[in-house]
Design a protein around this motif. Structure first.
Motif, PDB file in Angstrom:
ATOM      1  N   ARG A  46      -2.457   7.954  -5.383  1.00 45.49           N
ATOM      2  CA  ARG A  46      -2.339   6.857  -4.422  1.00 45.49           C
ATOM      3  C   ARG A  46      -2.842   7.247  -3.034  1.00 45.49           C
ATOM      4  O   ARG A  46      -3.516   6.467  -2.365  1.00 45.49           O
ATOM      5  N   TYR A  47      -2.514   8.470  -2.590  1.00 40.15           N
ATOM      6  CA  TYR A  47      -2.786   8.830  -1.197  1.00 40.15           C
ATOM      7  C   TYR A  47      -4.041   9.671  -0.989  1.00 40.15           C
ATOM      8  O   TYR A  47      -4.543   9.755   0.140  1.00 40.15           O
TER       9      TYR A  47
ATOM     10  N   VAL B 209      -5.010  -3.048  -0.744  1.00 40.15           N
ATOM     11  CA  VAL B 209      -4.253  -3.358   0.470  1.00 40.15           C
ATOM     12  C   VAL B 209      -2.965  -2.539   0.482  1.00 40.15           C
ATOM     13  O   VAL B 209      -2.595  -1.930   1.494  1.00 40.15           O
ATOM     14  N   ASP B 210      -2.276  -2.506  -0.641  1.00 43.90           N
ATOM     15  CA  ASP B 210      -1.039  -1.740  -0.745  1.00 43.90           C
ATOM     16  C   ASP B 210      -1.281  -0.259  -0.491  1.00 43.90           C
ATOM     17  O   ASP B 210      -0.420   0.431   0.068  1.00 43.90           O
ATOM     18  N   GLU B 211      -2.449   0.237  -0.877  1.00 47.39           N
ATOM     19  CA  GLU B 211      -2.754   1.662  -0.725  1.00 47.39           C
ATOM     20  C   GLU B 211      -3.390   2.000   0.617  1.00 47.39           C
ATOM     21  O   GLU B 211      -3.678   3.167   0.884  1.00 47.39           O
ATOM     22  N   GLY B 212      -3.625   0.997   1.457  1.00 42.56           N
ATOM     23  CA  GLY B 212      -4.095   1.264   2.811  1.00 42.56           C
ATOM     24  C   GLY B 212      -5.592   1.342   2.994  1.00 42.56           C
ATOM     25  O   GLY B 212      -6.063   1.672   4.082  1.00 42.56           O
ATOM     26  N   LEU B 213      -6.373   1.018   1.959  1.00 35.95           N
ATOM     27  CA  LEU B 213      -7.827   1.049   2.101  1.00 35.95           C
ATOM     28  C   LEU B 213      -8.397  -0.304   2.530  1.00 35.95           C
ATOM     29  O   LEU B 213      -9.507  -0.368   3.061  1.00 35.95           O
TER      30      LEU B 213
ATOM     31  N   GLU C 223      -2.641   8.471   9.926  1.00 35.67           N
ATOM     32  CA  GLU C 223      -2.455   8.122   8.523  1.00 35.67           C
ATOM     33  C   GLU C 223      -3.031   9.201   7.613  1.00 35.67           C
ATOM     34  O   GLU C 223      -2.464   9.503   6.553  1.00 35.67           O
TER      35      GLU C 223
ATOM     36  N   ALA D 189      -0.846  11.309   4.992  1.00 33.30           N
ATOM     37  CA  ALA D 189      -1.227  11.334   3.582  1.00 33.30           C
ATOM     38  C   ALA D 189      -1.413  12.763   3.096  1.00 33.30           C
ATOM     39  O   ALA D 189      -0.976  13.130   1.996  1.00 33.30           O
TER      40      ALA D 189
ATOM     41  N   THR E 272     -10.116  -0.916   6.034  1.00 31.54           N
ATOM     42  CA  THR E 272      -9.368  -0.383   7.167  1.00 31.54           C
ATOM     43  C   THR E 272     -10.155   0.718   7.873  1.00 31.54           C
ATOM     44  O   THR E 272     -11.024   1.373   7.292  1.00 31.54           O
TER      45      THR E 272
ATOM     46  N   GLU F 278      -7.207  -4.208   4.441  1.00 32.66           N
ATOM     47  CA  GLU F 278      -6.199  -4.995   5.150  1.00 32.66           C
ATOM     48  C   GLU F 278      -6.583  -6.457   5.018  1.00 32.66           C
ATOM     49  O   GLU F 278      -7.768  -6.794   4.959  1.00 32.66           O
TER      50      GLU F 278
ATOM     51  N   LEU G  26      -7.226   8.170   0.959  1.00 32.85           N
ATOM     52  CA  LEU G  26      -7.171   8.098   2.425  1.00 32.85           C
ATOM     53  C   LEU G  26      -7.715   9.381   3.048  1.00 32.85           C
ATOM     54  O   LEU G  26      -8.358   9.346   4.108  1.00 32.85           O
TER      55      LEU G  26
END
Length: 215
Positions: free
Chosen positions: A157-158, A59-63, A81, A85, A75, A65, A161
């Motif tokens: 981390r990114y 969730v913190d890394e955007g994959l 985004e 990234a 997501t 929600e 994405l």
């Protein structure tokens, strides 16, 4: 039997995180899909605790929600985004290239050449998994040699994405990365030409920023 020790909780959490992340990036768990800790824990042969911890990180890394007491789901792939990234990851790669190139040894350059040969072969074969794996191996040489842990963590981390959209483009018959650009990067590294290596790295990542333009 005395040599066998329990698996540390941190390793279980990492195992859950890597498995779920890889499934999301590969599209095995599609955007919008609801994920449940109990189901994934059973599939992974783990308890719910490390899966929940993996969910929190994703969730913190955007994959993922999450809406408390309602759902946790994958997501959507959002163009803005992905561009953001790619810009951040590209900047980190430029940073590590500046530091790494003067430190590279012959074995490092050979490792990059070998990875690019595997990359080119995988692209020709249409093997997206092998291509992206080889791409990671090539760039990871520079990240490792730079010794910059903060840059490495940001890249880690990114990058997922970006990978989701790369895989989609690859599956549609596109080629999101170029073995030719990699070769130019490798030659600049072999020559110790920091400025050229940075220029090629920037070109590679500008191309990835443009990945999202069609979405």
């Amino acid at each position: 039997m005395d040599a066998i020790r329990p698996v540390r909780r941190t390793l279980l959490r990492e195992r859950a995180y890597e498995a779920i992340k890889d499934a999301i990036v590969a599209g095995e768990i599609e955007p919008g899909a609801v994920v449940r800790d109990g189901e994934l824990a059973e599939r992974l042969g783990l308890s719910r605790a490390p899966v929940r911890e993996a969910f929190s990180r994703l969730v913190d890394e955007g994959l993922l929600e999450s809406k408390p007491q309602s759902y946790t789901r994958v997501t959507a792939v959002v163009a803005g985004e992905v561009r953001d990234a790619a810009a951040v990851v590209g900047a980190m790669h430029e940073l590590v290239v500046r530091v790494a190139v003067p430190r590279l040894r012959g074995a490092d350059v050979n490792a990059m050449r070998s990875a690019n040969a595997r990359f080119a072969h995988a692209v020709r074969a249409g093997d997206v998994d092998a291509a992206l794996r080889a791409d990671d191996e090539l760039h990871d040489v520079l990240v490792r040699v730079s010794g910059n842990g903060a840059a490495a963590a940001t890249i880690s981390r990114y990058t997922p994405l970006i990978r989701r959209l790369e895989r989609r483009r690859f599956g549609e018959g596109g080629n999101c990365r170029s073995a030719g650009l990699h070769e130019r990067l490798i030659e600049a590294c072999a020559d110790g030409d920091v400025d050229e290596a940075v220029r090629v790295t920037a070109e590679i990542w500008r191309g990835l920023e443009g990945l999202a333009d069609g979405d």
